[in-house]
Design an enzyme around this catalytic site. Sequence first.
Site, PDB file in Angstrom:
ATOM      1  N   SER A   1     -11.141 -55.888 -27.741  1.00 24.21           N
ATOM      2  CA  SER A   1     -10.639 -55.437 -26.444  1.00 24.21           C
ATOM      3  C   SER A   1      -9.124 -55.523 -26.344  1.00 24.21           C
ATOM      4  CB  SER A   1     -11.280 -56.257 -25.318  1.00 24.21           C
ATOM      5  OG  SER A   1     -11.058 -57.644 -25.521  1.00 24.21           O
TER       6      SER A   1
ATOM      7  N   ASP B   1      -8.774 -59.956 -14.392  1.00 25.67           N
ATOM      8  CA  ASP B   1      -9.925 -60.754 -14.796  1.00 25.67           C
ATOM      9  C   ASP B   1      -9.526 -62.120 -15.353  1.00 25.67           C
ATOM     10  OD1 ASP B   1      -8.941 -60.204 -17.328  1.00 25.67           O
ATOM     11  OD2 ASP B   1     -10.755 -59.226 -18.056  1.00 25.67           O
TER      12      ASP B   1
ATOM     13  N   HIS C   1      -8.031 -61.096 -20.069  1.00 30.88           N
ATOM     14  CA  HIS C   1      -7.303 -60.169 -20.923  1.00 30.88           C
ATOM     15  C   HIS C   1      -5.852 -60.052 -20.455  1.00 30.88           C
ATOM     16  CE1 HIS C   1     -11.518 -58.932 -21.578  1.00 30.88           C
ATOM     17  NE2 HIS C   1     -11.095 -58.636 -22.794  1.00 30.88           N
TER      18      HIS C   1
END
Length: 352
Positions: free
Chosen positions: A83, A245, A248
């Site tokens: 990611s 979040d 990240h």
Amino acid sequence: MSERTAQGATAAHRRGRDLARLAVYGGGALAGLGLATVGVLLGQVEAARRTIPIAQAPPPRSDGLYGGRFGGEPVHMAMLGDSSAAGFGALRARQTPAALIATGLSRRLERPVRLHSLAVVGATSGMLTHQVEEALELNPDLAVILIGANDITHRAGQAASVRHLADSVRRLREAGATVVVGTCPDLGAVQPIRPPLRWLARSWSRQLAAAQTVAVVEAGGRTVSLGELLGPTFSAQPHRLFARDRFHPSAEGYALAASVLLPTVVAALRSPAGPQRVEAGARTAVDGVRSLPQAAVEAARHAGTEVAGVRVDGRDRGPAGRWAQLRRRMWEVVRQGEAPAGLAEQTRVEQA
């Protein structure tokens, strides 16, 4: 539901599950701890799972041509990994690390860069095989890989993780691609993870980063360590450098990471194939030539450090193993460039 939408919809579930796995990483890392300590760690995992907000939509697509105003044949760049490589948490394509590196690279080389983003949210090193196969079909000049965090949270096992990474680098190098790997980030910088779990996460991140460095250099690539350079910076400015979040990086966080990676990417493309050569007198701490295992450990402790193979007196190896050179290159400020040609940028939609 598209594959990319499905990735975003399940990311929150993955993070909660992965935090639980983190507490037992290594299949018995807590075996020597007392029951009270184990209870504290598991309690911290549950608290972290409640604290991290719900996932965002998938990362924007960043594939396309960058620096199209420059003439010449484009440099074909493939971005592989998890990611962080995909840019999860970025608002726009131009904010992803792949786009930032492609933009900076085109400006430094004054050539267009054709970017192929193959990274997959949630990928581990074992999942690089499919990405490498896609990349090889594109015949890239450059492959940048960001991987490692999910290997820790998924308990993939260090030996298996570095073996998969080494195989991926070797295949790309055999196909003629220059390979730069950003090693495992510092999971201890994630704010919802509290001590003592944070200390364990930091230690495991550093161990994996050192092992990755040895594997990548032996396979013919270069590494740039990200953990301890970005970790304290992220910890000091979490609201700026982490996405909503809190897991990240944000757009600013990705820009910081790209500014560390870009100088090595540029140097790797400009230098001739194979290890550079140094004279015997260069084997000093000042010049940064070490055995590869020593270089890997030092780089993991001082992130932002590049490690690449080197020859001393015409030899790849010395008494303590393969020679390697450490460099701490000057960071380059990476600015957002134009949107990738031929692809409309996407704006992230927050999910309830």
